[in-house]
Design a protein around this motif. Structure first.
Motif, PDB file in Angstrom:
ATOM      1  N   GLN A  36     -10.988  -6.643  -6.921  1.00  0.00           N
ATOM      2  CA  GLN A  36     -11.372  -6.170  -5.484  1.00  0.00           C
ATOM      3  C   GLN A  36     -10.306  -4.930  -5.231  1.00  0.00           C
ATOM      4  OE1 GLN A  36      -8.902 -10.270  -5.081  1.00  0.00           O
ATOM      5  NE2 GLN A  36     -11.324 -10.326  -3.428  1.00  0.00           N
ATOM      6  N   HIS A  37      -9.568  -4.696  -6.129  1.00  0.00           N
ATOM      7  CA  HIS A  37      -8.750  -3.303  -5.803  1.00  0.00           C
ATOM      8  C   HIS A  37      -9.649  -2.370  -5.987  1.00  0.00           C
ATOM      9  CE1 HIS A  37      -4.681  -4.109  -5.130  1.00  0.00           C
ATOM     10  NE2 HIS A  37      -4.748  -5.719  -5.967  1.00  0.00           N
ATOM     11  N   GLN A  38     -10.883  -2.023  -7.426  1.00  0.00           N
ATOM     12  CA  GLN A  38     -11.731  -0.659  -7.844  1.00  0.00           C
ATOM     13  C   GLN A  38     -12.912  -0.823  -6.850  1.00  0.00           C
ATOM     14  OE1 GLN A  38     -10.626   1.023 -10.137  1.00  0.00           O
ATOM     15  NE2 GLN A  38     -12.436   1.847  -9.234  1.00  0.00           N
ATOM     16  N   LYS A  40       0.861  -7.826  -5.212  1.00  0.00           N
ATOM     17  CA  LYS A  40       0.116  -6.605  -5.328  1.00  0.00           C
ATOM     18  C   LYS A  40      -1.243  -6.978  -5.421  1.00  0.00           C
ATOM     19  CE  LYS A  40       1.829  -3.153  -8.520  1.00  0.00           C
ATOM     20  NZ  LYS A  40       1.968  -2.474  -9.025  1.00  0.00           N
ATOM     21  N   ARG A  41      -1.891  -7.807  -5.912  1.00  0.00           N
ATOM     22  CA  ARG A  41      -3.169  -8.417  -6.340  1.00  0.00           C
ATOM     23  C   ARG A  41      -3.770  -8.603  -4.868  1.00  0.00           C
ATOM     24  NH1 ARG A  41      -0.315 -11.240 -10.591  1.00  0.00           N
ATOM     25  NH2 ARG A  41      -0.141 -13.135  -9.364  1.00  0.00           N
ATOM     26  N   PRO A  53      -3.485  -4.408  -1.022  1.00  0.00           N
ATOM     27  CA  PRO A  53      -3.453  -3.186  -1.409  1.00  0.00           C
ATOM     28  C   PRO A  53      -2.987  -1.739  -0.940  1.00  0.00           C
ATOM     29  CG  PRO A  53      -5.816  -3.758  -0.275  1.00  0.00           C
ATOM     30  CD  PRO A  53      -5.098  -4.721  -0.547  1.00  0.00           C
ATOM     31  N   ASP A  54      -3.187  -1.151  -1.068  1.00  0.00           N
ATOM     32  CA  ASP A  54      -2.073   0.340  -0.729  1.00  0.00           C
ATOM     33  C   ASP A  54      -2.991   0.948   0.839  1.00  0.00           C
ATOM     34  OD1 ASP A  54      -0.664   2.821  -0.399  1.00  0.00           O
ATOM     35  OD2 ASP A  54      -0.956   3.581  -1.932  1.00  0.00           O
ATOM     36  N   TYR A  70       5.319   1.311   1.695  1.00  0.00           N
ATOM     37  CA  TYR A  70       4.480   0.569   0.633  1.00  0.00           C
ATOM     38  C   TYR A  70       5.093   0.155  -0.754  1.00  0.00           C
ATOM     39  CZ  TYR A  70       0.731  -1.135  -1.882  1.00  0.00           C
ATOM     40  OH  TYR A  70      -0.065  -2.078  -3.213  1.00  0.00           O
ATOM     41  N   LYS A  89     -11.492   0.859  -3.588  1.00  0.00           N
ATOM     42  CA  LYS A  89     -11.912   2.222  -4.390  1.00  0.00           C
ATOM     43  C   LYS A  89     -13.001   2.962  -4.036  1.00  0.00           C
ATOM     44  CE  LYS A  89      -7.321   2.503  -6.428  1.00  0.00           C
ATOM     45  NZ  LYS A  89      -6.836   2.036  -7.950  1.00  0.00           N
TER      46      LYS A  89
END
Length: 228
Positions: free
Chosen positions: A3-5, A216-217, A220-221, A74, A8
């Motif tokens: 999901q993070h990728q 963190k999972r 996201p930032d 963060y 992005k």
């Protein structure tokens, strides 16, 4: 692709789909990095514990540095939470900050950076808590993303409805003062989540350090969206 990728990639491929969270002009507005870790020995426990002194301290920092907003937080391990029982737990206190804070004047307009709908909202009226909080739900080409806005003014919740449509760059709230925002200097706690985990009008904005990898999972930032 996790999901993070996916997030992005979406932000990279759709820059025009991302709006603002606060009014900010990169060419003229300055940001002041505010440190709320143990490294900041200037910010004493006495200052933090006094609503007016803490608010004055933040305001003085912004003025001295000629900055429109203070920024940061963060995954910052913050000692400031030691003054509030809200962050205490039996085995390990919560100290790790999961959002980005934007410190500014009460009444500052807050906007949605994406099209979406109102997921939930409520006044978390406890010392040290969010105070009035709004959570929006967004669909980014099939990727579900939630955005959280904490420490708002109480009037920000007036007229809201679950499922209400929100447009990118639409004003959704204003910052509350320290009498209504959980007893903090005026600021926005802005946070992103992939999974709201059944929460309503609330989601942890501070976690135990031992749970960092877990959160963190899912969190996201927010700097990916803010683009400061």
């Amino acid at each position: 692709m996790d999901q993070h990728q996916k997030l992005k990639t979406y932000l990279h491929n759709h820059p025009d789909a991302v709006g603002k969270v606060v009014d900010y002009k990169a060419g003229t507005d300055r940001l002041c990095a505010l440190d709320f870790t143990a490294a900041n020995t200037e910010l004493t426990t006495a200052i933090i514990a006094d609503n007016q002194q803490f608010t004055q301290w933040v305001g003085d920092k912004l003025k001295a540095n000629n900055c429109r907003y203070g920024i940061g937080g963060y995954l910052e391990h913050r000692t400031i939470y030691a003054v509030s029982a809200h962050f205490d737990t039996e085995d390990e206190p919560r100290r790790l900050h999961l959002g980005v804070d934007i410190w500014g004047a009460d009444g500052t307009p807050i906007y949605s950076p994406f099209d979406g709908v109102v997921h939930s909202f409520q006044d978390n009226n406890n010392p040290g808590d969010y105070g009035p909080c709004i959570i929006l739900q967004h669909n980014l080409n099939g990727l579900t993303l939630y955005s959280l806005y904490g420490h708002l003014s109480r009037k920000s919740l007036d007229g809201l409805a679950v499922g209400q449509s929100i447009k990118k760059n639409e004003q959704i709230a204003t910052l509350g003062d320290n009498t209504e925002n959980g007893q903090w200097p005026p600021h926005l706690h802005f946070q992103l989540m992939f999974d709201i985990e059944g929460k309503f009008g609330d989601y942890p904005g501070v976690c135990k350090h031992s749970e960092m990898e877990k959160y963190k999972r899912n969190v996201p930032d927010p700097g990916l969206v803010l683009g400061f």
